[in-house]
Write an enzyme that holds these catalytic residues in place. Sequence first.
Site, PDB file in Angstrom:
ATOM      1  N   HIS A  39      42.052  35.167  61.263  1.00 31.27           N
ATOM      2  CA  HIS A  39      41.784  36.223  60.278  1.00 31.27           C
ATOM      3  C   HIS A  39      42.491  37.503  60.690  1.00 31.27           C
ATOM      4  O   HIS A  39      42.921  37.635  61.837  1.00 31.27           O
ATOM      5  CB  HIS A  39      40.267  36.487  60.210  1.00 31.27           C
ATOM      6  CG  HIS A  39      39.748  37.082  61.479  1.00 31.27           C
ATOM      7  ND1 HIS A  39      39.421  36.306  62.575  1.00 31.27           N
ATOM      8  CD2 HIS A  39      39.556  38.358  61.862  1.00 31.27           C
ATOM      9  CE1 HIS A  39      39.043  37.097  63.569  1.00 31.27           C
ATOM     10  NE2 HIS A  39      39.112  38.357  63.159  1.00 31.27           N
ATOM     11  N   HIS A 121      47.054  42.913  63.146  1.00 31.25           N
ATOM     12  CA  HIS A 121      47.484  41.776  63.966  1.00 31.25           C
ATOM     13  C   HIS A 121      46.552  40.602  63.751  1.00 31.25           C
ATOM     14  O   HIS A 121      45.364  40.782  63.483  1.00 31.25           O
ATOM     15  CB  HIS A 121      47.507  42.159  65.454  1.00 31.25           C
ATOM     16  CG  HIS A 121      46.146  42.469  66.004  1.00 31.25           C
ATOM     17  ND1 HIS A 121      45.526  43.691  65.800  1.00 31.25           N
ATOM     18  CD2 HIS A 121      45.273  41.720  66.719  1.00 31.25           C
ATOM     19  CE1 HIS A 121      44.339  43.673  66.385  1.00 31.25           C
ATOM     20  NE2 HIS A 121      44.156  42.477  66.939  1.00 31.25           N
TER      21      HIS A 121
HETATM   22  P1  ATP Z   1      35.051  35.881  70.653  1.00 32.82           P
HETATM   23  O1  ATP Z   1      34.396  37.213  70.949  1.00 32.82           O
HETATM   24  O2  ATP Z   1      34.157  34.712  70.733  1.00 32.82           O
HETATM   25  O3  ATP Z   1      36.331  35.720  71.354  1.00 32.82           O
HETATM   26  P2  ATP Z   1      35.916  37.142  68.278  1.00 32.82           P
HETATM   27  O4  ATP Z   1      36.386  38.235  69.173  1.00 32.82           O
HETATM   28  O5  ATP Z   1      36.859  36.655  67.244  1.00 32.82           O
HETATM   29  O6  ATP Z   1      35.452  35.915  69.090  1.00 32.82           O
HETATM   30  P3  ATP Z   1      33.987  39.041  67.554  1.00 32.82           P
HETATM   31  O7  ATP Z   1      33.936  39.551  68.959  1.00 32.82           O
HETATM   32  O8  ATP Z   1      32.729  39.001  66.771  1.00 32.82           O
HETATM   33  O9  ATP Z   1      34.592  37.599  67.529  1.00 32.82           O
HETATM   34  O10 ATP Z   1      35.049  39.938  66.779  1.00 32.82           O
HETATM   35  C1  ATP Z   1      35.271  39.800  65.398  1.00 32.82           C
HETATM   36  C2  ATP Z   1      36.584  40.476  65.075  1.00 32.82           C
HETATM   37  O11 ATP Z   1      36.512  41.870  65.367  1.00 32.82           O
HETATM   38  C3  ATP Z   1      37.773  39.964  65.889  1.00 32.82           C
HETATM   39  O12 ATP Z   1      38.937  40.063  65.095  1.00 32.82           O
HETATM   40  C4  ATP Z   1      37.864  40.926  67.031  1.00 32.82           C
HETATM   41  O13 ATP Z   1      39.188  41.031  67.530  1.00 32.82           O
HETATM   42  C5  ATP Z   1      37.463  42.217  66.368  1.00 32.82           C
HETATM   43  N1  ATP Z   1      36.814  43.105  67.315  1.00 32.82           N
HETATM   44  C6  ATP Z   1      35.874  42.775  68.219  1.00 32.82           C
HETATM   45  N2  ATP Z   1      35.493  43.840  68.932  1.00 32.82           N
HETATM   46  C7  ATP Z   1      36.206  44.885  68.472  1.00 32.82           C
HETATM   47  C8  ATP Z   1      36.261  46.278  68.796  1.00 32.82           C
HETATM   48  N3  ATP Z   1      35.495  46.814  69.745  1.00 32.82           N
HETATM   49  N4  ATP Z   1      37.133  47.042  68.111  1.00 32.82           N
HETATM   50  C9  ATP Z   1      37.909  46.529  67.145  1.00 32.82           C
HETATM   51  N5  ATP Z   1      37.899  45.231  66.782  1.00 32.82           N
HETATM   52  C10 ATP Z   1      37.067  44.416  67.438  1.00 32.82           C
END
Ligand code: ATP
Length: 173
Positions: A39, A121
């Site tokens: 995504h 990205h």
């Molecule tokens: P995992 O944490 O299991 O690796 P994930 O990172 O895809 O999976 P989430 O941590 O819930 O799942 O994040 C959801 C989305 O939001 C992802 O695209 C992630 O890169 C983005 N994201 C997570 N934390 C942040 C943050 N602090 N700032 C900006 N974007 C974020």
Amino acid sequence: MRLFLALTPPPELRTRFGELADLAQARCGGRRIPDANLHLTLAFLGEVSPTRLDSLAHRVRQLKVQADSWTLDEWGCFRSPRIVWIGGARPDPALQRLHSTLWQELAALGFEGGPSRYIPHLTLLRRAERLDTPKLPAFRIDWPYCQVELVHSVTGPGGSRYTTLARSRAVKG
Ligand code: ATP
Ligand code: MG
């Protein structure tokens, strides 16, 4: 509940992005994002009280997102989290506008913390062992989109699972 706003790729592009993720993993190692989770995050909301979900979902359903297309033609990485991603070589004004519109909408609902700089990205790998992206093959993919999704992320032992809770109205052309 952990929420974010995103574009999700149509099925045929999900497969193509997955192929690029396989190529990236073969060269760089690390944890490949499963096809189902690929995504583009537009706005990360973090932990949100479920009491705010109705108003947020309502606002997302009211959004009119102008149909457009994002061209991905470049490999990139974030060094410290060792993330390998794909994105556009040139800035994309439509995505930047969409990002700022969304944060304006979110601010009206009391959400804060939109980043000053947005780098669109699509993450393919996390915890890459080698950030060897210059050796990966050239590509160009046009991703047409017309809808933003409100996604719920549940972190589990096998990785995060995403569920779409609301979609904006599609506005063609
Ligand atoms: P995992 O944490 O299991 O690796 P994930 O990172 O895809 O999976 P989430 O941590 O819930 O799942 O994040 C959801 C989305 O939001 C992802 O695209 C992630 O890169 C983005 N994201 C997570 N934390 C942040 C943050 N602090 N700032 C900006 N974007 C974020
Ligand atoms: Mg995460």
